[in-house]
Motif scaffolding. Structure first.
Motif, PDB file in Angstrom:
ATOM      1  N   GLN A 283      -2.850  21.568  63.857  1.00 43.27           N
ATOM      2  CA  GLN A 283      -2.596  23.206  64.550  1.00 43.27           C
ATOM      3  C   GLN A 283      -1.609  23.508  63.720  1.00 43.27           C
ATOM      4  N   PHE A 284      -0.984  22.966  64.516  1.00 40.20           N
ATOM      5  CA  PHE A 284       0.734  23.488  64.524  1.00 40.20           C
ATOM      6  C   PHE A 284       1.686  22.700  62.903  1.00 40.20           C
ATOM      7  N   LEU A 285       0.424  21.552  62.241  1.00 38.22           N
ATOM      8  CA  LEU A 285       1.286  20.695  61.366  1.00 38.22           C
ATOM      9  C   LEU A 285       2.583  20.444  60.963  1.00 38.22           C
ATOM     10  N   HIS A 286       2.618  19.783  62.455  1.00 37.29           N
ATOM     11  CA  HIS A 286       3.634  19.417  62.835  1.00 37.29           C
ATOM     12  C   HIS A 286       4.323  17.767  63.020  1.00 37.29           C
ATOM     13  N   MET A 287       3.552  17.300  61.699  1.00 34.62           N
ATOM     14  CA  MET A 287       3.661  16.076  61.510  1.00 34.62           C
ATOM     15  C   MET A 287       4.612  15.048  62.179  1.00 34.62           C
ATOM     16  N   GLY A 288       5.871  14.986  61.773  1.00 39.11           N
ATOM     17  CA  GLY A 288       6.707  13.892  62.126  1.00 39.11           C
ATOM     18  C   GLY A 288       6.922  13.915  63.299  1.00 39.11           C
ATOM     19  N   PHE A 289       6.540  15.322  63.994  1.00 34.40           N
ATOM     20  CA  PHE A 289       5.962  14.979  65.963  1.00 34.40           C
ATOM     21  C   PHE A 289       5.222  14.251  66.453  1.00 34.40           C
ATOM     22  N   ALA A 290       4.380  14.234  65.882  1.00 33.16           N
ATOM     23  CA  ALA A 290       3.032  13.535  65.950  1.00 33.16           C
ATOM     24  C   ALA A 290       2.871  12.567  65.470  1.00 33.16           C
ATOM     25  N   SER A 291       3.843  12.348  65.130  1.00 32.09           N
ATOM     26  CA  SER A 291       3.966  10.546  64.097  1.00 32.09           C
ATOM     27  C   SER A 291       4.836   9.902  65.768  1.00 32.09           C
ATOM     28  N   ALA A 292       5.005  10.572  65.986  1.00 34.81           N
ATOM     29  CA  ALA A 292       6.322   9.709  67.217  1.00 34.81           C
ATOM     30  C   ALA A 292       5.738  10.154  68.770  1.00 34.81           C
ATOM     31  N   MET A 293       5.047  10.698  68.423  1.00 31.87           N
ATOM     32  CA  MET A 293       3.974  10.642  69.530  1.00 31.87           C
ATOM     33  C   MET A 293       2.832   9.772  69.950  1.00 31.87           C
ATOM     34  N   ALA A 294       2.411   9.285  67.939  1.00 34.69           N
ATOM     35  CA  ALA A 294       1.831   8.314  68.629  1.00 34.69           C
ATOM     36  C   ALA A 294       2.156   6.841  68.473  1.00 34.69           C
ATOM     37  N   TRP A 295       3.479   7.085  68.053  1.00 29.88           N
ATOM     38  CA  TRP A 295       4.621   5.193  68.071  1.00 29.88           C
ATOM     39  C   TRP A 295       4.659   5.223  68.727  1.00 29.88           C
ATOM     40  N   ALA A 296       4.811   6.455  69.903  1.00 28.28           N
ATOM     41  CA  ALA A 296       5.307   6.121  71.290  1.00 28.28           C
ATOM     42  C   ALA A 296       3.874   5.989  72.238  1.00 28.28           C
ATOM     43  N   LEU A 297       2.977   6.249  72.391  1.00 26.30           N
ATOM     44  CA  LEU A 297       1.695   6.095  72.761  1.00 26.30           C
ATOM     45  C   LEU A 297       1.478   4.728  72.315  1.00 26.30           C
ATOM     46  N   PHE A 298       1.169   4.403  71.146  1.00 26.91           N
ATOM     47  CA  PHE A 298       0.975   2.769  70.901  1.00 26.91           C
ATOM     48  C   PHE A 298       2.067   1.666  71.719  1.00 26.91           C
ATOM     49  N   LEU A 299       3.436   2.549  72.208  1.00 27.08           N
ATOM     50  CA  LEU A 299       4.111   1.203  72.311  1.00 27.08           C
ATOM     51  C   LEU A 299       3.991   1.295  73.859  1.00 27.08           C
ATOM     52  N   VAL A 300       4.129   2.119  75.085  1.00 27.85           N
ATOM     53  CA  VAL A 300       3.141   2.573  75.966  1.00 27.85           C
ATOM     54  C   VAL A 300       1.958   1.401  76.304  1.00 27.85           C
TER      55      VAL A 300
END
Length: 322
Positions: A283-300
């Motif tokens: 929606q906001f096209l913040h792909m870099g930030f979304a990728s960081a969110m995805a990896w943070a969730l993966f680590l959690v």
């Protein structure tokens, strides 16, 4: 002469390395065909799983909006992730949901499995009935849940018959998350089937021995049933925890896919972590930030799973254990 004899005896006593048996032509041909059949999966895994994971890890250190080339920013996305109030709110909602969803699902599923084990020949029918909701598409479940609203909800109408004024499950911010937890119980059939299979594998002689020792119903359940099905309990604990932390489809359908409903509702009450990730990316096209969110969730998820596996050594019993 004596020294030479001793050396020969030592060489004879020393274990000789075993040679790996050579593969026969038939075995080599079967191995080649095995790799041929595995090749589509390997290519698919590399192209659609491993490749995107590596790419997203790189993008998590960049600022990328799809239109322009990625710009390396270091740890900025992760620092923003720890300070963004909307992300923290969505993470809080996700953890709250998971802490309610997992124990309720396990407890109710185990109770239903115990009842199913006792009903005899009707077991197959009810087993099918409990599992059918699992086959319902998640989008359909989200739409059906909207029937719980105060004005037209079937649940509140039923509560009204006994004089109870039901809450607005779908719109009241204080009741949205409890309502989503109740909705998630609709698809607990998988856990019921797993527990039922585990219960049916508990040896009857263990119950008979416990009964001869004077153990009551609760004691037999606690000291015989629970240890013997602890492997199934542990499996569903991990699977339901991961599913809870990745909750997306049903909630997005209810509150974010329906524009009319979203316009009259404070979406923060139903904001889940993966939904926020989806919004940041598409929606906001913040792909870099979304990728960081995805990896943070993966680590959690990896950390929580690791802790659960470590703790499982204290309460999970396997038949081969002495």
């Amino acid at each position: 002469m004596t020294s030479h004899t001793t050396d020969d005896a030592g060489d004879a006593a020393r274990p000789r390395p075993t040679r790996r048996p050579r593969m026969t032509p038939t075995a080599r041909r079967e191995a080649r065909w095995a790799y041929v059949f595995l090749l589509p999966w390997i290519v698919g895994f590399l192209a659609f799983t491993a490749g995107p994971m590596v790419a997203s890890l790189w993008l998590s250190f960049t600022e990328y909006d799809v239109v322009n080339a990625p710009r390396f920013t270091g740890w900025d996305n992760y620092q923003r992730l720890a300070a963004d109030p909307q992300v923290l709110r969505s993470l809080t909602n996700t953890i709250y949901y998971t802490l309610l969803h997992v124990p309720l699902t396990m407890a109710i599923s185990l109770g239903l499995a115990v009842l199913l084990r006792r009903i005899g020949r009707w077991q197959g029918f009810f087993r099918t009935v409990f599992y059918l909701p699992v086959m319902t598409p998640a989008v359909a479940v989200g739409v059906l849940f909207l029937l719980l609203n105060t004005q037209n909800g079937l649940v509140n109408r039923a509560l009204g018959l006994i004089g109870v004024d039901g809450p607005s499950w779908a719109t009241d911010p204080d009741w949205v998350l409890p309502g989503i937890v109740l909705m998630s119980l609709w698809s607990l059939g998988s856990s019921v089937i797993i527990y039922l299979a585990a219960l049916q594998n508990v040896p009857r002689d263990l119950y008979e021995a416990a009964e001869l020792d004077g153990a009551g119903g609760w004691a037999r359940f606690r000291h015989v049933t629970l240890p013997m099905i602890s492997g199934a309990l542990f499996f569903t604990l991990i699977v339901n925890t991961i599913a809870g932390l990745q909750m997306f489809t049903e909630v997005y359908t209810m509150y974010f896919g329906n524009r009319q409903n979203a316009g009259s509702f404070n979406s923060d009450a139903a904001s889940f972590y993966v939904i926020r990730l989806f919004q940041e990316a598409f929606q906001f096209l913040h792909m870099g930030f979304a990728s960081a969110m995805a990896w943070a969730l993966f680590l959690v998820i990896a950390l929580i799973t690791l802790v659960q596996v470590r703790l499982s050594r204290r309460f999970v019993y396997y038949e081969g254990d002495s």
